[in-house]
Scaffold this motif. Sequence first.
Motif, PDB file in Angstrom:
ATOM      1  N   GLY A  12      32.658   0.445  39.441  1.00 44.85           N
ATOM      2  CA  GLY A  12      31.567   1.328  39.287  1.00 44.85           C
ATOM      3  C   GLY A  12      30.201   0.762  39.856  1.00 44.85           C
ATOM      4  N   ALA A  13      29.121   1.616  39.948  1.00 44.29           N
ATOM      5  CA  ALA A  13      27.747   1.587  40.254  1.00 44.29           C
ATOM      6  C   ALA A  13      27.179   0.402  39.391  1.00 44.29           C
ATOM      7  CB  ALA A  13      27.270   2.666  40.650  1.00 44.29           C
ATOM      8  N   PRO A  14      26.147  -0.295  39.769  1.00 40.40           N
ATOM      9  CA  PRO A  14      25.463  -1.153  38.814  1.00 40.40           C
ATOM     10  C   PRO A  14      24.536  -0.022  38.056  1.00 40.40           C
ATOM     11  CG  PRO A  14      25.273  -1.678  41.013  1.00 40.40           C
ATOM     12  CD  PRO A  14      25.905  -0.669  41.353  1.00 40.40           C
ATOM     13  N   ARG A  15      24.302  -0.684  36.797  1.00 39.23           N
ATOM     14  CA  ARG A  15      23.485   0.205  35.788  1.00 39.23           C
ATOM     15  C   ARG A  15      22.163  -0.694  35.492  1.00 39.23           C
ATOM     16  NH1 ARG A  15      27.340   2.993  32.158  1.00 39.23           N
ATOM     17  NH2 ARG A  15      29.382   3.016  33.312  1.00 39.23           N
ATOM     18  N   THR A  16      21.053   0.030  35.219  1.00 40.74           N
ATOM     19  CA  THR A  16      19.859  -0.799  34.831  1.00 40.74           C
ATOM     20  C   THR A  16      19.312  -0.300  33.612  1.00 40.74           C
ATOM     21  OG1 THR A  16      19.439  -0.858  37.249  1.00 40.74           O
ATOM     22  CG2 THR A  16      17.587  -1.323  35.726  1.00 40.74           C
ATOM     23  N   GLY A  17      19.055  -1.113  32.474  1.00 40.77           N
ATOM     24  CA  GLY A  17      18.423  -0.896  31.332  1.00 40.77           C
ATOM     25  C   GLY A  17      19.119  -0.834  30.162  1.00 40.77           C
ATOM     26  N   HIS A  18      18.775  -1.018  28.909  1.00 46.37           N
ATOM     27  CA  HIS A  18      19.359  -0.986  27.688  1.00 46.37           C
ATOM     28  C   HIS A  18      20.295   0.153  27.551  1.00 46.37           C
ATOM     29  CE1 HIS A  18      16.318  -3.812  25.488  1.00 46.37           C
ATOM     30  NE2 HIS A  18      16.855  -4.568  26.616  1.00 46.37           N
ATOM     31  N   GLU A  19      19.735   1.530  27.671  1.00 46.34           N
ATOM     32  CA  GLU A  19      20.662   2.555  27.354  1.00 46.34           C
ATOM     33  C   GLU A  19      21.933   2.747  28.388  1.00 46.34           C
ATOM     34  OE1 GLU A  19      22.454   5.485  25.836  1.00 46.34           O
ATOM     35  OE2 GLU A  19      20.795   4.576  25.045  1.00 46.34           O
ATOM     36  N   VAL A 150      27.392  22.357  30.507  1.00 44.52           N
ATOM     37  CA  VAL A 150      26.887  21.822  31.650  1.00 44.52           C
ATOM     38  C   VAL A 150      25.458  21.393  31.769  1.00 44.52           C
ATOM     39  CG1 VAL A 150      26.570  22.133  34.165  1.00 44.52           C
ATOM     40  CG2 VAL A 150      28.903  22.673  33.141  1.00 44.52           C
ATOM     41  N   ASP A 151      24.757  22.380  31.187  1.00 45.03           N
ATOM     42  CA  ASP A 151      23.289  22.305  30.993  1.00 45.03           C
ATOM     43  C   ASP A 151      22.660  21.044  30.276  1.00 45.03           C
ATOM     44  OD1 ASP A 151      23.080  24.373  32.710  1.00 45.03           O
ATOM     45  OD2 ASP A 151      22.797  26.081  31.074  1.00 45.03           O
ATOM     46  N   ALA A 152      23.799  20.532  29.509  1.00 47.20           N
ATOM     47  CA  ALA A 152      23.495  19.406  28.747  1.00 47.20           C
ATOM     48  C   ALA A 152      23.677  18.046  29.232  1.00 47.20           C
ATOM     49  CB  ALA A 152      24.114  19.386  27.202  1.00 47.20           C
ATOM     50  N   ILE A 153      24.391  18.049  30.722  1.00 43.95           N
ATOM     51  CA  ILE A 153      24.616  16.745  30.876  1.00 43.95           C
ATOM     52  C   ILE A 153      23.567  15.947  31.717  1.00 43.95           C
ATOM     53  CG2 ILE A 153      26.352  15.903  32.987  1.00 43.95           C
ATOM     54  CD1 ILE A 153      28.201  18.179  32.305  1.00 43.95           C
ATOM     55  N   ASP A 154      23.391  14.867  31.456  1.00 40.29           N
ATOM     56  CA  ASP A 154      22.413  13.885  31.997  1.00 40.29           C
ATOM     57  C   ASP A 154      22.990  13.618  33.460  1.00 40.29           C
ATOM     58  OD1 ASP A 154      20.498  14.285  29.780  1.00 40.29           O
ATOM     59  OD2 ASP A 154      21.969  12.796  28.749  1.00 40.29           O
ATOM     60  N   TRP A 155      24.157  12.707  33.203  1.00 43.17           N
ATOM     61  CA  TRP A 155      24.510  12.234  34.470  1.00 43.17           C
ATOM     62  C   TRP A 155      26.101  11.993  34.312  1.00 43.17           C
ATOM     63  CZ3 TRP A 155      26.066   6.839  35.671  1.00 43.17           C
ATOM     64  CH2 TRP A 155      25.858   5.745  34.567  1.00 43.17           C
ATOM     65  N   ILE A 156      26.967  11.927  35.489  1.00 47.99           N
ATOM     66  CA  ILE A 156      28.256  11.682  35.643  1.00 47.99           C
ATOM     67  C   ILE A 156      28.483  10.346  36.333  1.00 47.99           C
ATOM     68  CG2 ILE A 156      30.255  12.524  36.411  1.00 47.99           C
ATOM     69  CD1 ILE A 156      28.936  15.436  36.490  1.00 47.99           C
ATOM     70  N   GLU A 157      29.687   9.773  35.841  1.00 46.81           N
ATOM     71  CA  GLU A 157      30.172   8.382  36.411  1.00 46.81           C
ATOM     72  C   GLU A 157      31.585   8.289  36.711  1.00 46.81           C
ATOM     73  OE1 GLU A 157      29.536   3.737  35.348  1.00 46.81           O
ATOM     74  OE2 GLU A 157      29.656   5.170  33.762  1.00 46.81           O
ATOM     75  N   ALA A 158      31.773   8.002  37.955  1.00 41.52           N
ATOM     76  CA  ALA A 158      33.318   7.908  38.344  1.00 41.52           C
ATOM     77  C   ALA A 158      33.937   6.482  37.563  1.00 41.52           C
ATOM     78  CB  ALA A 158      33.317   7.683  39.881  1.00 41.52           C
ATOM     79  N   HIS A 194      25.289   8.270  44.440  1.00 42.17           N
ATOM     80  CA  HIS A 194      26.130   7.074  44.736  1.00 42.17           C
ATOM     81  C   HIS A 194      27.716   7.671  44.800  1.00 42.17           C
ATOM     82  CE1 HIS A 194      28.147   3.244  44.229  1.00 42.17           C
ATOM     83  NE2 HIS A 194      27.081   2.757  44.485  1.00 42.17           N
ATOM     84  N   ARG A 195      28.635   6.890  45.609  1.00 45.12           N
ATOM     85  CA  ARG A 195      30.011   7.434  45.437  1.00 45.12           C
ATOM     86  C   ARG A 195      30.543   7.490  44.144  1.00 45.12           C
ATOM     87  NH1 ARG A 195      33.788   2.994  45.250  1.00 45.12           N
ATOM     88  NH2 ARG A 195      32.883   1.147  45.237  1.00 45.12           N
ATOM     89  N   SER A 196      29.808   6.758  43.049  1.00 43.24           N
ATOM     90  CA  SER A 196      30.359   6.787  41.850  1.00 43.24           C
ATOM     91  C   SER A 196      29.444   7.267  40.894  1.00 43.24           C
ATOM     92  CB  SER A 196      30.622   5.472  41.212  1.00 43.24           C
ATOM     93  OG  SER A 196      31.345   4.515  42.168  1.00 43.24           O
ATOM     94  N   ALA A 197      28.496   8.061  41.180  1.00 43.00           N
ATOM     95  CA  ALA A 197      27.504   8.879  40.522  1.00 43.00           C
ATOM     96  C   ALA A 197      26.873  10.085  40.744  1.00 43.00           C
ATOM     97  CB  ALA A 197      26.384   7.585  39.829  1.00 43.00           C
ATOM     98  N   ILE A 198      26.678  10.904  39.876  1.00 42.56           N
ATOM     99  CA  ILE A 198      25.987  12.342  39.955  1.00 42.56           C
ATOM    100  C   ILE A 198      25.105  12.373  38.837  1.00 42.56           C
ATOM    101  CG2 ILE A 198      26.384  14.664  40.006  1.00 42.56           C
ATOM    102  CD1 ILE A 198      29.181  14.333  40.851  1.00 42.56           C
ATOM    103  N   VAL A 199      23.792  12.974  39.401  1.00 41.31           N
ATOM    104  CA  VAL A 199      22.753  13.089  38.172  1.00 41.31           C
ATOM    105  C   VAL A 199      22.316  14.427  38.272  1.00 41.31           C
ATOM    106  CG1 VAL A 199      22.148  10.673  38.381  1.00 41.31           C
ATOM    107  CG2 VAL A 199      20.846  12.449  39.875  1.00 41.31           C
ATOM    108  N   ARG A 200      21.837  14.845  37.105  1.00 47.13           N
ATOM    109  CA  ARG A 200      21.161  16.374  37.108  1.00 47.13           C
ATOM    110  C   ARG A 200      19.543  16.261  37.520  1.00 47.13           C
ATOM    111  NH1 ARG A 200      20.838  21.289  34.726  1.00 47.13           N
ATOM    112  NH2 ARG A 200      23.158  20.995  33.933  1.00 47.13           N
ATOM    113  N   THR A 201      19.287  16.838  38.581  1.00 46.83           N
ATOM    114  CA  THR A 201      17.946  16.678  39.053  1.00 46.83           C
ATOM    115  C   THR A 201      16.958  16.994  37.911  1.00 46.83           C
ATOM    116  OG1 THR A 201      18.156  18.970  39.744  1.00 46.83           O
ATOM    117  CG2 THR A 201      18.782  17.196  41.287  1.00 46.83           C
TER     118      THR A 201
END
Length: 243
Positions: A12-19, A150-158, A194-201
């Motif tokens: 997967g893609a790198p992550r940043t931050g505590h959360e 779907v409206d509640a989704i923050d982001w999606i990770e492969a 990212h090839r491993s990530a989708i985010v809600r704008t």
Amino acid sequence: MHTDVVFQASRGAPRTGHESFFAYMRAIHTVLGECACTIDEMVATAERAAVKVTLTAVHRGVFLGVPPTGRKLHWPGSAFFSMDEQRITKIRLLGDIDALKKQLGEELRPFSRPPPPPPAAPLPTSKTGAGGMRRIAIRAAAGRVTFVDVDAIDWIEAAENYVHIHVGPTVHLLHAPIGTLEKALDPAAFIRVHRSAIVRTARIGELRAIRHGEYEIRLTCGARVRSSRTYHEAIKALAWNPF
């Protein structure tokens, strides 16, 4: 950990931050129970540390595409840390995925490979507004099905042929490739970064340029997702104003 800690798992893609780090840990604990990590060996200085570890856990959820078996797993691996003023700034994990697959009964035969799994069923394309799904059905254990708005989704990770759907502090596991799910979402509401990530704008609170067309995307939920150069132009367009 530093508030801007950069975390890189085995996949997967790198992550940043505590959360983002906590979201990863929550996702692991949804599929692996009774986790315990043993430090087998460690070499450390004031600014670096390399650790050889063994994780033991019980297989309680779909993991690496394998339904729960109830087996006790032994996952060897290594972890590398960078520190600054006694706070961890970077974490890199390298787990032995092949060892896990063998324990889960997924080893390859010596002279032939097993046939590839059948493609995931296409997701329904019920429309809402400009397009996209209204809700996503999540099939859990014991025949239980839950629904994610779907409206509640923050982001999606492969995660191979699965995706982790992040909704606040909750992570849902869906059996679908990220590309298939992307086609079922409203392109006006979600962006592939990212090839491993989708985010809600609508959840993007801040963009921070890193280097060579890469960005750190800070979401209003606290998660931080790193983009790749492939999606540079699409992300750059988010910062454009029509005046």
